[in-house]
Design a protein around this motif. Structure first.
Motif, PDB file in Angstrom:
ATOM      1  N   THR A  88     -44.181  39.861 -35.223  1.00 41.26           N
ATOM      2  CA  THR A  88     -43.165  38.824 -35.448  1.00 41.26           C
ATOM      3  C   THR A  88     -43.341  38.263 -36.850  1.00 41.26           C
TER       4      THR A  88
ATOM      5  N   ARG B  26     -39.942  29.695 -30.531  1.00 42.03           N
ATOM      6  CA  ARG B  26     -39.163  30.914 -30.741  1.00 42.03           C
ATOM      7  C   ARG B  26     -39.981  31.887 -31.580  1.00 42.03           C
TER       8      ARG B  26
ATOM      9  N   THR C 262     -39.397  35.839 -33.690  1.00 43.15           N
ATOM     10  CA  THR C 262     -38.433  36.849 -34.123  1.00 43.15           C
ATOM     11  C   THR C 262     -39.182  38.108 -34.538  1.00 43.15           C
ATOM     12  N   LEU C 263     -38.744  39.253 -34.033  1.00 42.61           N
ATOM     13  CA  LEU C 263     -39.403  40.511 -34.361  1.00 42.61           C
ATOM     14  C   LEU C 263     -39.361  40.772 -35.864  1.00 42.61           C
TER      15      LEU C 263
ATOM     16  N   SER D 195     -40.424  46.322 -27.469  1.00 43.17           N
ATOM     17  CA  SER D 195     -39.213  46.611 -28.244  1.00 43.17           C
ATOM     18  C   SER D 195     -39.552  46.685 -29.728  1.00 43.17           C
TER      19      SER D 195
ATOM     20  N   LEU E  13     -34.135  40.607 -33.242  1.00 44.68           N
ATOM     21  CA  LEU E  13     -34.312  40.130 -31.871  1.00 44.68           C
ATOM     22  C   LEU E  13     -35.217  38.890 -31.844  1.00 44.68           C
ATOM     23  N   THR E  14     -34.732  37.850 -31.201  1.00 43.25           N
ATOM     24  CA  THR E  14     -35.481  36.596 -31.084  1.00 43.25           C
ATOM     25  C   THR E  14     -35.639  36.241 -29.613  1.00 43.25           C
ATOM     26  N   VAL E  15     -36.820  35.744 -29.261  1.00 42.01           N
ATOM     27  CA  VAL E  15     -37.035  35.217 -27.920  1.00 42.01           C
ATOM     28  C   VAL E  15     -37.520  33.792 -28.052  1.00 42.01           C
TER      29      VAL E  15
ATOM     30  N   PHE F 241     -40.449  42.334 -24.907  1.00 38.93           N
ATOM     31  CA  PHE F 241     -40.181  41.849 -26.266  1.00 38.93           C
ATOM     32  C   PHE F 241     -41.084  42.558 -27.281  1.00 38.93           C
ATOM     33  N   SER F 242     -42.383  42.577 -27.004  1.00 41.22           N
ATOM     34  CA  SER F 242     -43.305  43.213 -27.944  1.00 41.22           C
ATOM     35  C   SER F 242     -43.136  44.724 -27.964  1.00 41.22           C
TER      36      SER F 242
ATOM     37  N   ARG G  58     -37.391  49.043 -21.509  1.00 34.83           N
ATOM     38  CA  ARG G  58     -36.873  47.834 -22.157  1.00 34.83           C
ATOM     39  C   ARG G  58     -35.882  47.120 -21.246  1.00 34.83           C
TER      40      ARG G  58
END
Lengths: 263, 263
Positions: A236, A205, A207-208, A23, A213-215, A20-21, A68
């Motif tokens: 984020t 949650r 979000t970048l 990306s 993109l959200t995780v 995630f990071s 990724r």
């Protein structure tokens, strides 16, 4: 977004993937940011590290896409996306740099320019490329190697302080933002810009900042997980990052801020 | 096919991709051979190297598939597929091993077991993992570091001979087949099994021994190209490989056999 390099570090108490990071960082490697002169990612397994290096833009890199798409879990990772400041683009000049000391890999990535770094001796650690960054890394290792001739100190806080002093001396005339890993700790020094966040329960949650993109970390973690993420700028847009003060060095261990070494 | 590790080296006078030979090696990493405990590939760019390491089978590795699909050209490459002999499976025990000496990367991969290697000092080069192979590599580097305190010798044949002597001493009680790169040379020592071929004009077709994959090298080369390939066993079934004699060490440079250091 500024015109320098981007740093990313992750240090955790349970193996975690950095996708995630990474990306978010990789998007700055050409597609969104001006950082298009190479990138690298170092992932520890115990005291050993494996490094993915590419002297080319990250955003359109097949290797970055592979990373990724194929997460590797680790307790400690360091990534770098480079905007050339000094030295030609080449593999030898691509961060992170790696050296063995005391039977473990040390890994280093730098953001900024260290003026006058050549006056600092590097002892047995010889730069392979031509960057001020690699020279500074070799000088740091030489300093701690000289300070602890019997190897890794039993009291690790002695190492933290020695690194803090060496970083201050080497970075005195330059911009010495860096991430340094030793397989046990992540050292993160702020000269001009660096920030961190520790993700822990209750997870939310995120979000970048550079993408949609959200995780939802609650879905991919357990309540005991702790993940420290360190970056040049907040990755984020919906989390609260702690901003570093010039000259201070953070020490992360097991997903916690273990110490802050004053400027 | 035997139950030990497979070595693969390539040393050329023009940048060449190693995909064809690596494909042959990777097939032995689980699908065709018994070599399923990890693999690694080191590719030089000048005096620096990047290494792809995976402590898992090569044949079903996504990273190996990435490398097969995305060729990286190099003058010097070393690959290894491991069948565990000593030490647990881990990143730290995955060949090739890398160290910096004299401002360049040295890369080492080994096939066999070196009995009694622990009696050989490693000086400032400390093993990170637990293999006899990494210890032997550190001992080799320590020997040449001691022999040439002022760095890489101006007459490289002095280095060749020093390495030959050190390899003989360290390997005296063991099976010390190895490939060693210094960014300029590929050193290939045969203890029990090693072979090489130099591909040069007129180039012909070659077919992998373990697969039906064929390459017509005439289509992918120029008449001045020279490519030395060194492997544990012949990788192709329709070329003539030179078989090593126990104890001798080949020195390759610019795609030629520059010297054979006698046992």
């Amino acid at each position: 977004m500024d015109s320098m390099c981007e740093l990313l570090g992750m240090e955790c108490n349970v193996p975690t993937d950095i996708v995630f990071s990474f990306s978010g960082l990789a998007l700055r490697g050409g597609a969104r940011g001006p950082h298009s002169d190479g990138w690298g990612l170092a992932l520890y397994e115990g005291r050993a590290v494996r490094t993915f290096l590419e002297p080319a833009a990250a955003a359109d890199s097949k290797l970055a896409a592979y990373i990724r798409g194929y997460p590797i879990k680790t307790l400690l990772a360091i990534a770098h996306v480079r905007k050339k400041t000094r030295g030609p683009i080449s593999l030898a000049n691509t961060h992170p740099f790696v050296r063995e000391l005391w039977g473990r890999h040390f890994v280093f990535a730098h953001n900024g320019t260290v003026r006058g770094v050549k006056r600092h001796p590097t002892g047995r650690f010889r730069p392979i490329g031509t960057t001020d960054s690699e020279h500074a890394f070799c000088a740091l290792l030489h300093r701690i190697d000289e300070a602890f001739p019997r190897g890794y100190p039993e009291d690790p806080s002695r190492l933290w302080r020695a690194l803090g002093r060496a970083a201050r001396d080497i970075g005195v005339d330059g911009t010495f933002n860096f991430l340094l890993g030793d397989g046990t700790h992540l050292f993160a020094r702020c000269a001009t810009k660096l920030c961190y966040i520790v993700r822990k329960a209750p997870f939310r949650r995120a979000t970048l900042a550079d993408d949609d993109l959200t995780v939802d970390f609650a879905e991919v973690t357990t309540p005991r997980d702790r993940v420290a993420v360190i970056a040049t700028a907040p990755l984020t847009r919906d989390e609260t990052w702690t901003i570093g003060r010039p000259g201070e060095m953070w020490v992360f261990r097991r997903g916690r801020l273990a110490a802050t070494i004053a400027a």
